[in-house]
Write a protein that holds these residues in place. Structure first.
Motif, short mmCIF file in Angstrom:
data_model
loop_
_atom_site.label_atom_id
_atom_site.label_comp_id
_atom_site.label_asym_id
_atom_site.label_seq_id
_atom_site.Cartn_x
_atom_site.Cartn_y
_atom_site.Cartn_z
N LEU A 222 -8.37 50.55 27.59
CA LEU A 222 -9.39 51.57 27.81
C LEU A 222 -10.76 50.94 28.09
O LEU A 222 -11.51 51.44 28.94
CB LEU A 222 -9.47 52.50 26.61
CG LEU A 222 -8.25 53.39 26.41
CD1 LEU A 222 -8.38 54.19 25.12
CD2 LEU A 222 -8.04 54.31 27.59
N ARG A 223 -11.08 49.83 27.41
CA ARG A 223 -12.34 49.12 27.70
C ARG A 223 -12.34 48.60 29.14
O ARG A 223 -13.36 48.67 29.83
CB ARG A 223 -12.53 47.97 26.72
CG ARG A 223 -13.16 48.35 25.40
CD ARG A 223 -13.59 47.14 24.61
NE ARG A 223 -12.48 46.29 24.23
CZ ARG A 223 -11.75 46.45 23.13
NH1 ARG A 223 -12.01 47.44 22.30
NH2 ARG A 223 -10.76 45.63 22.86
N GLN A 224 -11.20 48.09 29.58
CA GLN A 224 -11.11 47.57 30.95
C GLN A 224 -11.26 48.69 31.97
O GLN A 224 -11.93 48.53 32.99
CB GLN A 224 -9.78 46.84 31.16
CG GLN A 224 -9.67 46.16 32.50
CD GLN A 224 -10.71 45.08 32.71
OE1 GLN A 224 -10.97 44.28 31.81
NE2 GLN A 224 -11.32 45.04 33.87
N ILE A 225 -10.68 49.84 31.71
CA ILE A 225 -10.83 50.99 32.61
C ILE A 225 -12.30 51.41 32.68
O ILE A 225 -12.84 51.66 33.76
CB ILE A 225 -9.95 52.17 32.17
CG1 ILE A 225 -8.49 51.85 32.49
CG2 ILE A 225 -10.36 53.46 32.86
CD1 ILE A 225 -7.53 52.92 32.03
N GLN A 226 -12.94 51.48 31.52
CA GLN A 226 -14.36 51.86 31.49
C GLN A 226 -15.20 50.86 32.28
O GLN A 226 -16.08 51.26 33.06
CB GLN A 226 -14.84 51.93 30.04
CG GLN A 226 -16.25 52.44 29.90
CD GLN A 226 -16.67 52.54 28.44
OE1 GLN A 226 -16.13 51.84 27.58
NE2 GLN A 226 -17.63 53.39 28.17
N ASP B 206 -14.16 48.93 34.75
CA ASP B 206 -13.83 49.09 36.17
C ASP B 206 -14.53 50.30 36.77
O ASP B 206 -15.01 50.26 37.91
CB ASP B 206 -12.32 49.20 36.37
CG ASP B 206 -11.60 47.89 36.10
OD1 ASP B 206 -12.26 46.83 36.04
OD2 ASP B 206 -10.36 47.94 35.93
N VAL B 207 -14.59 51.39 36.02
CA VAL B 207 -15.26 52.60 36.51
C VAL B 207 -16.76 52.34 36.68
O VAL B 207 -17.36 52.72 37.69
CB VAL B 207 -15.00 53.81 35.57
CG1 VAL B 207 -15.93 54.96 35.88
CG2 VAL B 207 -13.55 54.24 35.67
N LYS B 208 -17.37 51.66 35.70
CA LYS B 208 -18.79 51.34 35.81
C LYS B 208 -19.05 50.43 37.02
O LYS B 208 -20.04 50.63 37.74
CB LYS B 208 -19.30 50.66 34.54
CG LYS B 208 -19.57 51.61 33.42
CD LYS B 208 -20.15 50.86 32.24
CE LYS B 208 -20.46 51.78 31.09
NZ LYS B 208 -21.02 51.05 29.95
N ASN B 209 -18.17 49.46 37.23
CA ASN B 209 -18.33 48.57 38.39
C ASN B 209 -18.20 49.35 39.70
O ASN B 209 -18.96 49.13 40.65
CB ASN B 209 -17.30 47.44 38.37
CG ASN B 209 -17.66 46.37 37.38
OD1 ASN B 209 -18.83 46.17 37.04
ND2 ASN B 209 -16.66 45.67 36.90
N TRP B 210 -17.26 50.27 39.75
CA TRP B 210 -17.07 51.07 40.95
C TRP B 210 -18.30 51.94 41.21
O TRP B 210 -18.77 52.03 42.34
CB TRP B 210 -15.82 51.93 40.82
CG TRP B 210 -15.54 52.74 42.04
CD1 TRP B 210 -14.93 52.32 43.17
CD2 TRP B 210 -15.91 54.10 42.25
NE1 TRP B 210 -14.87 53.34 44.08
CE2 TRP B 210 -15.47 54.46 43.53
CE3 TRP B 210 -16.55 55.06 41.49
CZ2 TRP B 210 -15.66 55.71 44.07
CZ3 TRP B 210 -16.73 56.33 42.02
CH2 TRP B 210 -16.29 56.65 43.29
N ILE B 211 -18.83 52.56 40.16
CA ILE B 211 -20.03 53.40 40.30
C ILE B 211 -21.20 52.55 40.77
O ILE B 211 -21.95 52.95 41.68
CB ILE B 211 -20.36 54.11 38.97
CG1 ILE B 211 -19.32 55.18 38.68
CG2 ILE B 211 -21.75 54.73 39.01
CD1 ILE B 211 -19.42 55.78 37.29
#
Length: 127
Positions: free
Chosen positions: A81-85, A87-92
């Motif tokens: 879940l930390r990795q998903i978060q 990745d989402v921040k990096n994408w944003i």
């Protein structure tokens, strides 16, 4: 029972591999086999396979419900879940950076935005 998750996993793999190898090689008991006072003749093949299946099920359940495996699962789930978060921040940040640089180029500006500036803005918005 004080088995560690590593030992439980090892036992599960060993019993499963042994049973799978016996099945693959079509192992047939010769003569009689005595286990815990129970004598099985060679014609009791179905009983042997049932016992092997029960042994695999028993080892699998012991491993599945062990406290160490549960903790390991929770830790890996939290890391996922930390990795998903992240990745989402990096994408944003990448999307915002591309948008800002695209707007700057359209307006004829020589200024380009850096990713660190975007991260500062994302951090301020998160709090």
């Amino acid at each position: 029972m004080d088995d560690t998750p590593d030992k439980l996993r090892r036992n599960l793999i060993f019993v499963s591999a042994l049973t799978l190898a016996a099945w693959w090689l079509r192992a047939e008991p010769s003569g009689t086999l005595s286990i815990l006072g129970t004598t099985l003749a060679s014609h009791d093949r179905d009983r042997l396979w049932t016992a092997a299946g029960v042994a695999i099920l028993y080892c699998g359940m012991r491993y599945h419900f062990s406290e160490g495996r549960r903790k390991q699962y929770q830790d890996s789930k939290a890391e996922y879940l930390r990795q998903i978060q992240k990745d989402v921040k990096n994408w944003i940040a990448d999307q915002e950076l591309a948008k800002r640089n695209r707007i700057a180029r359209k307006s004829g500006s020589e200024v380009t935005f850096e990713r660190s500036e975007i991260w500062i803005k994302l951090s301020e918005n998160a709090t």
